[in-house]
Structure formats: C-alpha cells, structure tokens
Design an enzyme around this catalytic site. Structure first.
Site, short mmCIF file in Angstrom:
data_model
loop_
_atom_site.label_atom_id
_atom_site.label_comp_id
_atom_site.label_asym_id
_atom_site.label_seq_id
_atom_site.Cartn_x
_atom_site.Cartn_y
_atom_site.Cartn_z
N PHE A 1 0.86 -1.17 0.00
CA PHE A 1 0.00 0.00 0.00
C PHE A 1 0.91 1.23 0.00
CE2 PHE A 1 -2.91 3.12 1.87
CZ PHE A 1 -4.04 2.88 1.09
N ASP B 1 2.49 -5.84 7.79
CA ASP B 1 1.25 -5.06 7.72
C ASP B 1 0.11 -6.05 7.55
OD1 ASP B 1 -1.00 -3.61 6.83
OD2 ASP B 1 0.25 -2.03 5.95
N TYR C 1 -10.73 -1.30 10.84
CA TYR C 1 -12.02 -0.95 10.23
C TYR C 1 -12.38 -1.84 9.05
CZ TYR C 1 -8.65 1.90 7.57
OH TYR C 1 -7.55 2.34 6.86
N LYS C 2 -11.56 -2.83 8.74
CA LYS C 2 -11.87 -3.76 7.66
C LYS C 2 -12.56 -4.99 8.24
CE LYS C 2 -8.23 -2.27 4.42
NZ LYS C 2 -7.96 -0.96 4.99
#
Length: 411
Positions: A143, A212, A237-238
């Site tokens: 990311f 990560d 939040y996933k």
C-alpha cells in the site's frame, strides 16, 4: 473466465449454471458461521462485498456508544478515565485483538493510525538491528503509504530502501539488511504473502520482520507468536468492523519490548504519565507503543464491535473464506461471458487472502453500475474490480447473486 494463474486450463468442469443457486443454498445451510450475519446491520437487497475496505456495523454498537456518550462522557465526565476504564482501553482492546492475530497477551496496543504505527514499528526495528545494517527492504507492491513511511524512516535513520517483489525478498537478504516491511495480503490482488517463510529468512539473515496485517487480520490465521514476528501493525475498520477511521494497533514481540526505542515518545507511553517530568522514561510492555491521548469514542466503538468474535474460530473463518472465494470464481466462470474479466487473485488456497480481484475493461464504470444494481465492491485504478468476502456476514447466496449481476452487466 481468463485467469492470472495456470489453474484455468486444468480445472475441473464447472458446475452447470442452473445448479449453482442450489449449491449456494446447500452451502449456506451447512455454514456454521451463518448465524453471525444477524449480528450486523445489513440490507437484504444489497450484497456487501467491500468489508476489505470498511466492515459492516455490528448492530449492538450504537447502543453501547449511546451509553458511552450520555453516561460515561455526559455524566461521569473526567471520572470515566478511571471509573469507566478509559485509561487502560488501548491495552485492553489490544488483548481482545491479540487472539485474532496469534499474539500473546500484553503484546498489542491500540491507538493512532496504521501509518503512524508503521513508522513506529519500522524505526524501532531498524534501531534494534544496529548501526552496521544500513538497508530496509520493502514489499514493492505494498500500500503506497507504507512505502512513503519507509522512505521517511530511512532518511531519519540514515538507511536506504530497496523495493522488491515479496517472493524476491528472501534471496535479497544479507548482512546489510536491518528490517523488512511486507504486506501480509496484497491489497490489489488479494495475494497472500508467505509470512512464516519470509520471517524465518529475515531472522536467518539477522534482520527484523515488520508485517502489515490490514488485509488479513480477521480473515485468516496470522500466527505472529508462532512464527516469531518482530513487529506488526494493522487497521481495525476492515475485517474487524471497528468503524470508519477506527484506531489501528501495534504489535511488539514480548522480548523486544524493553529495547523498543519508539521514534514517537509521548506522555501516554511514559513510565509515569502524570508525573509530567521533562525527561522521557519509557513505560513497560505494550504501553510503550502509546503516544498521545487515546481516541476514546472510536476506541470504545471498536471494543464493542469485537464482541462479534466471541466464540468464533479464526480457522473456521479461513475455511469459509476460501470456500466463498472458490465459489464466487466458479460462478463467475459459469456466468460471465468469456474474455470479459481476468482473475488476478491466486487460485491456490495457500496464496489467497479473503478477496477476489478481477481485471476488467472500464472497471470504474462497471463497479459503479454494479453498486447501483445492489452489489457493493470497489475499484482500484486502472482496471481492477475488488470483491471482499467477510465470512462473518457474507454468504454463498451473496456470492452467487454478485456473479449473476456482474454477468448481466457484462453480457
């Protein structure tokens, strides 16, 4: 369907399309996790396949937050730091997350964003590695923020960054390697990178591993403790359903904690936070990863959301995740006209996270039309349709309906 792997030519004959709806019903009937769907606020006429970006709302969280706002904040006010346990929430919620990522109690602290925690973990890892190691290896497909943070950490510590494909990292390790930063699951393709093997190779080279976990925590077993991972970070939040912008977490292996030299020493991580001393003295354990005042409202919403994991086996979640993604690919093969999409998600189970990514011409327009038709996924430029499968609330009938509607749009 075209595929990015070699599995398509040798795959078994697909189930006939007229039987796939019945297969979905049978799979849902046998699903031990199906009852958890009722714990979430979901619309019956919408298939939500974007939990890899924002998890659905657990139904009980609004009532909990009403109590936090009206009673804990509204009436108790400052007393809630002690009487309602606000002060200890970062470690307490960290201990709730720890079993989901295979970590020991006291090794996870919740707070700040993923980006901030990547910075803390990577600089901390480099400092532990020693001055004679001047190289940081980074997952080239990571990311973007992780790459930006790695470059900044390198400038700050006098190191240099080398970006490599995750599979090429073990061969590139050497005596100059200080730390390695890798995404457990590729956010574009859903490829699951080899955490055990890469971590072992990093340690054999005398370096430290930073992982990560944003696209793996809550979707599959991670095994941080079992595999000796040094540092890990992730958002909540996933697949953990903590809510938009909910605080991230930082994992520091227990035997590193006393030597973890955080680049962001804040009053919250001081050994005596309310002593207000000019000189910094780090606290003990996971609390050393804290920085400033915790975001209590988001933190307690996350704590409440984690209740949906009570009694849930992460192995059962992984099993259903693979079955869902297999079934979705089977339906896409059966329904979508040949040549319209190409799967870029690995077909071998050992190489897949909990999403399916399909390369598609005019992907942005296709996803907008798909959302309008009641199937919510997302689009990654330039040409990838992403579908996240959250096993706690996505069923096989959802996967079937999504493939049918995608096929209708592409026919």
């Amino acid at each position: 369907m075209k595929t990015g792997s070699s599995a398509a030519p040798g795959r078994a004959t697909p189930t006939p399309p007229d039987a796939l709806a019945r297969k979905a019903a049978a799979l849902d009937a046998a699903d031990e996790l199906a009852r958890h769907r009722d714990l979430f606020a979901l619309d019956d006429d919408v298939v939500y396949l974007d939990g890899n970006s924002l998890g659905a709302l657990p139904r009980h969280v609004p009532a909990r937050m009403q109590d936090v706002i009206t009673r804990e904040w509204g009436r108790l006010r400052i007393r809630s730091w002690e009487e309602s346990g606000w002060w200890t929430a970062p470690e307490r919620v960290g201990d709730r997350i720890a079993p989901l990522i295979g970590a020991d109690p006291g090794t996870v602290v919740v707070g700040d964003s993923t980006s901030v925690n990547v910075f803390k973990a990577l600089v901390g890892a480099v400092r532990l590695a020693g001055d004679d190691r001047d190289e940081i290896l980074v997952d080239a497909s990571t990311f973007p923020t992780d790459g930006y943070v790695a470059e900044s950490a390198a400038r700050m510590t006098g190191r240099r960054v080398r970006a490599l494909a995750p599979a090429d990292i073990p061969a590139a390790l050497g005596p100059r390697t200080a730390a390695v930063l890798v995404n457990h699951v590729d956010y574009r393709t859903g490829r699951l990178n080899d955490l055990p093997g890469t971590t072992a190779a990093v340690h054999a080279a005398g370096a430290l591993a930073v992982w990560d976990l944003c696209h793996s925590a809550g979707a599959l077993p991670v095994g941080l403790g079992a595999h000796g991972v040094d540092f890990a970070v992730g958002c909540t939040y996933k697949y953990l359903n903590g809510g938009p912008g909910s605080p991230a977490y930082l994992y520091v292996r227990a035997d590193h904690q006393d030597r973890f030299d955080t680049p962001l020493p804040g009053w919250n991580s001081h050994e005596d936070p309310f002593g207000m001393r000019a000189a910094y003295a780090p606290g003990k354990g996971a609390a050393r990863g804290r920085v400033g005042t915790p975001d209590i409202l988001s933190l307690l919403a996350l704590e409440s959301a984690l209740d949906v994991w009570d009694g849930v086996s992460i192995e059962a979640v992984r099993s259903k995740s693979l079955a869902l993604t297999d079934f979705f690919l089977e339906c896409v093969t059966a329904y979508v006209p040949a040549g319209r999409v190409t799967s870029v998600t690995p077909e071998p189970a050992a190489e897949r996270g909990s999403q399916v990514s399909l390369r598609c011409e005019n992907a942005g327009d296709v996803m907008r039309a798909l959302i309008a038709a009641g199937v919510v996924g997302d689009h990654r430029r330039p040409d990838v349709l992403r579908f996240g499968f959250t096993p706690l609330y996505v069923g096989f009938a959802d996967a079937h309906r999504a493939a049918v509607r995608l096929a209708a749009l592409l026919s």
